[in-house]
Motif scaffolding. Structure first.
Motif, PDB file in Angstrom:
ATOM      1  N   GLU A 291      -2.526  87.125  90.065  1.00 31.56           N
ATOM      2  CA  GLU A 291      -2.332  88.304  89.208  1.00 31.56           C
ATOM      3  C   GLU A 291      -2.692  89.386  90.280  1.00 31.56           C
ATOM      4  O   GLU A 291      -3.594  89.478  90.918  1.00 31.56           O
ATOM      5  CB  GLU A 291      -3.160  88.365  88.213  1.00 31.56           C
ATOM      6  CG  GLU A 291      -2.801  87.118  87.176  1.00 31.56           C
ATOM      7  CD  GLU A 291      -3.603  87.616  85.841  1.00 31.56           C
ATOM      8  OE1 GLU A 291      -4.227  88.176  85.494  1.00 31.56           O
ATOM      9  OE2 GLU A 291      -3.397  86.607  84.918  1.00 31.56           O
ATOM     10  N   GLY A 292      -1.939  90.679  90.330  1.00 28.67           N
ATOM     11  CA  GLY A 292      -2.347  91.745  91.008  1.00 28.67           C
ATOM     12  C   GLY A 292      -1.722  91.632  92.498  1.00 28.67           C
ATOM     13  O   GLY A 292      -1.848  92.639  93.011  1.00 28.67           O
ATOM     14  N   ALA A 293      -1.183  90.538  92.980  1.00 27.15           N
ATOM     15  CA  ALA A 293      -1.004  90.443  94.316  1.00 27.15           C
ATOM     16  C   ALA A 293       0.509  90.842  94.594  1.00 27.15           C
ATOM     17  O   ALA A 293       1.299  90.332  93.733  1.00 27.15           O
ATOM     18  CB  ALA A 293      -1.418  89.130  94.719  1.00 27.15           C
TER      19      ALA A 293
ATOM     20  N   GLU B 204      -5.518  87.705 100.276  1.00 27.82           N
ATOM     21  CA  GLU B 204      -7.016  88.598  99.968  1.00 27.82           C
ATOM     22  C   GLU B 204      -7.317  88.439  98.823  1.00 27.82           C
ATOM     23  O   GLU B 204      -8.366  88.728  98.612  1.00 27.82           O
ATOM     24  CB  GLU B 204      -6.665  90.184 100.319  1.00 27.82           C
ATOM     25  CG  GLU B 204      -6.070  90.386 101.776  1.00 27.82           C
ATOM     26  CD  GLU B 204      -6.974  89.865 102.864  1.00 27.82           C
ATOM     27  OE1 GLU B 204      -8.185  89.639 102.879  1.00 27.82           O
ATOM     28  OE2 GLU B 204      -6.370  89.709 103.955  1.00 27.82           O
ATOM     29  N   PHE B 205      -6.583  87.710  97.878  1.00 32.78           N
ATOM     30  CA  PHE B 205      -7.117  87.422  96.483  1.00 32.78           C
ATOM     31  C   PHE B 205      -7.999  86.484  96.084  1.00 32.78           C
ATOM     32  O   PHE B 205      -7.400  85.224  96.879  1.00 32.78           O
ATOM     33  CB  PHE B 205      -5.987  87.604  95.429  1.00 32.78           C
ATOM     34  CG  PHE B 205      -5.385  89.065  95.204  1.00 32.78           C
ATOM     35  CD1 PHE B 205      -5.531  89.742  94.241  1.00 32.78           C
ATOM     36  CD2 PHE B 205      -4.588  89.661  96.349  1.00 32.78           C
ATOM     37  CE1 PHE B 205      -5.247  90.933  93.704  1.00 32.78           C
ATOM     38  CE2 PHE B 205      -4.159  90.911  96.205  1.00 32.78           C
ATOM     39  CZ  PHE B 205      -4.571  91.592  94.942  1.00 32.78           C
ATOM     40  N   PRO B 206      -9.025  86.354  95.634  1.00 33.11           N
ATOM     41  CA  PRO B 206      -9.821  84.960  95.389  1.00 33.11           C
ATOM     42  C   PRO B 206      -8.951  84.034  94.780  1.00 33.11           C
ATOM     43  O   PRO B 206      -9.420  82.888  95.160  1.00 33.11           O
ATOM     44  CB  PRO B 206     -11.176  85.910  94.406  1.00 33.11           C
ATOM     45  CG  PRO B 206     -11.224  87.196  94.681  1.00 33.11           C
ATOM     46  CD  PRO B 206      -9.812  87.478  95.188  1.00 33.11           C
ATOM     47  N   ALA B 207      -8.135  84.162  93.953  1.00 33.54           N
ATOM     48  CA  ALA B 207      -7.312  83.256  93.073  1.00 33.54           C
ATOM     49  C   ALA B 207      -6.642  82.421  94.160  1.00 33.54           C
ATOM     50  O   ALA B 207      -6.420  81.294  94.199  1.00 33.54           O
ATOM     51  CB  ALA B 207      -6.642  83.775  92.114  1.00 33.54           C
TER      52      ALA B 207
ATOM     53  N   GLY C 171       2.339  86.179  94.669  1.00 34.53           N
ATOM     54  CA  GLY C 171       1.646  87.198  93.891  1.00 34.53           C
ATOM     55  C   GLY C 171       2.508  87.896  92.770  1.00 34.53           C
ATOM     56  O   GLY C 171       3.970  87.716  93.051  1.00 34.53           O
ATOM     57  N   ASP C 172       2.429  88.029  91.661  1.00 35.58           N
ATOM     58  CA  ASP C 172       3.151  88.376  90.679  1.00 35.58           C
ATOM     59  C   ASP C 172       3.531  89.853  90.521  1.00 35.58           C
ATOM     60  O   ASP C 172       4.439  90.192  89.725  1.00 35.58           O
ATOM     61  CB  ASP C 172       2.241  88.342  89.135  1.00 35.58           C
ATOM     62  CG  ASP C 172       1.210  89.050  88.823  1.00 35.58           C
ATOM     63  OD1 ASP C 172       0.819  89.920  89.749  1.00 35.58           O
ATOM     64  OD2 ASP C 172       0.606  89.384  88.034  1.00 35.58           O
ATOM     65  N   GLN C 173       2.964  90.529  91.810  1.00 35.99           N
ATOM     66  CA  GLN C 173       3.550  92.048  91.865  1.00 35.99           C
ATOM     67  C   GLN C 173       4.256  91.910  93.214  1.00 35.99           C
ATOM     68  O   GLN C 173       4.640  92.987  93.708  1.00 35.99           O
ATOM     69  CB  GLN C 173       2.354  92.828  92.101  1.00 35.99           C
ATOM     70  CG  GLN C 173       1.450  93.143  91.013  1.00 35.99           C
ATOM     71  CD  GLN C 173       2.154  93.563  89.532  1.00 35.99           C
ATOM     72  OE1 GLN C 173       2.893  94.512  89.674  1.00 35.99           O
ATOM     73  NE2 GLN C 173       2.134  92.909  88.634  1.00 35.99           N
ATOM     74  N   ASP C 174       4.925  90.809  93.741  1.00 33.97           N
ATOM     75  CA  ASP C 174       5.700  90.893  94.770  1.00 33.97           C
ATOM     76  C   ASP C 174       7.108  91.147  94.470  1.00 33.97           C
ATOM     77  O   ASP C 174       7.990  90.496  93.664  1.00 33.97           O
ATOM     78  CB  ASP C 174       5.827  89.399  95.402  1.00 33.97           C
ATOM     79  CG  ASP C 174       6.244  89.110  96.549  1.00 33.97           C
ATOM     80  OD1 ASP C 174       7.191  89.992  97.048  1.00 33.97           O
ATOM     81  OD2 ASP C 174       5.892  88.234  97.517  1.00 33.97           O
ATOM     82  N   THR C 175       7.510  92.281  95.234  1.00 32.80           N
ATOM     83  CA  THR C 175       8.884  92.783  94.877  1.00 32.80           C
ATOM     84  C   THR C 175       9.857  92.390  96.178  1.00 32.80           C
ATOM     85  O   THR C 175      11.056  92.605  95.870  1.00 32.80           O
ATOM     86  CB  THR C 175       8.797  94.381  94.467  1.00 32.80           C
ATOM     87  OG1 THR C 175       8.318  94.821  95.951  1.00 32.80           O
ATOM     88  CG2 THR C 175       7.859  94.999  93.602  1.00 32.80           C
TER      89      THR C 175
END
Length: 282
Positions: A243-245, A252-255, A216-220
């Protein structure tokens, strides 16, 4: 004044040393967040999901779940993250049913219905290997082997894949190593104190077959830069930046689902070589 300064410095050094000792002896409590389940807990994932017990030489009994299809294309051996148990992790059985793959997932020591408690990285890896050795003989040479791991489990999966050379390795939200991750979040902790180095980066260089990296590109918690570094060690890998995960919701993301679906489907179309287990007769 100098005497007071020395006293303050001495107290600070003593406190720091005490903290380092606590980290050395208690890091399992920081790394692992198991949620035990009663021994009579019944999972409701469908009649094709079986309970499996793996008996270890020290008397510990590990628990796993095994989705068994009538004629599967192969097996996805999935090593989950550092918290919870199979009640929450075994959540995409329908996805694997539709893809035509069995799914096997192990609860680590102290997680879910598994007994014991985690004491070392070597023990964690040995438990995962023992679970694989127990189920691998159920699959014929022509059926596909996929090793997958998420977050904490990605380091264990990389080690197993380096030994087995499966048809596909899937690393989800992986870290370069636990030392590299700790250096980001706790730079004041000496690397030598970490008893769980989990060096995925070193192991990745020994994985030769197809691989998929998902992050996920939002993984902190584990930034996507870790997957990017692993991609350099796995030139044959496909890297999907979702993107957005974040860290806990990437599945849970379709990508994410599309990338896994495509990777599994590609295996069916690829000619399969004769298989000889690197671990010998199982």
């Amino acid at each position: 004044m100098p005497g007071m300064l020395l006293t303050v410095l001495g107290l600070a050094a003593t406190a720091y040393l005490a903290l380092m000792l606590a980290l050395w002896w208690g890091q399992e409590r920081l790394l692992f967040e198991p949620e035990p389940l009663p021994a009579d807990h019944v999972f409701q994932f469908g009649p094709d999901v079986q309970d499996v017990v793996i008996d270890r030489p020290d008397g510990t009994r590990l628990h796993a779940l095994h989705l068994r299809l009538p004629a599967p294309r192969g097996i996805v051996f999935y090593l989950h993250g550092n918290a919870g148990n199979l009640q929450s992790w075994f959540s995409h059985a329908d996805f694997y049913r539709q893809a035509g793959y069995d799914l096997f997932m192990l609860d680590y020591r102290g997680f879910g219905k598994s007994g014991g408690r985690i004491a070392s990285e070597a023990e964690l890896r040995a438990d995962a290997r023992a679970a694989w050795q127990q189920i691998e003989p159920l699959y014929a040479p022509g059926q596909l082997r996929v090793i997958a791991g998420r977050s904490l489990g990605s380091g264990l999966a990389a080690g197993l894949a380096a030994e087995l050379q499966p048809d596909l390795t899937v690393l989800i939200s992986p870290y370069r190593s636990m030392r590299a991750l700790a250096a980001q979040h706790y730079p004041w902790v000496p690397a030598a104190l970490l008893r769980y180095p989990l060096d995925t980066e070193a192991l990745a260089a020994r994985i030769h077959g197809p691989s998929l990296l998902l992050h996920g590109d939002q993984d902190t918690l584990i930034p996507a830069a870790h997957s990017e570094a692993l991609k350099a060690r796995l030139p044959q890998a496909r890297y999907v930046r979702v993107e957005g995960a974040g860290h806990s919701d990437v599945q849970e993301f379709p990508a994410y689902l599309q990338a896994v679906r495509e990777a599994l489907s590609a295996l069916v179309r690829r000619p399969q070589p004769a298989r000889v287990s690197p671990l010998g007769t199982l």
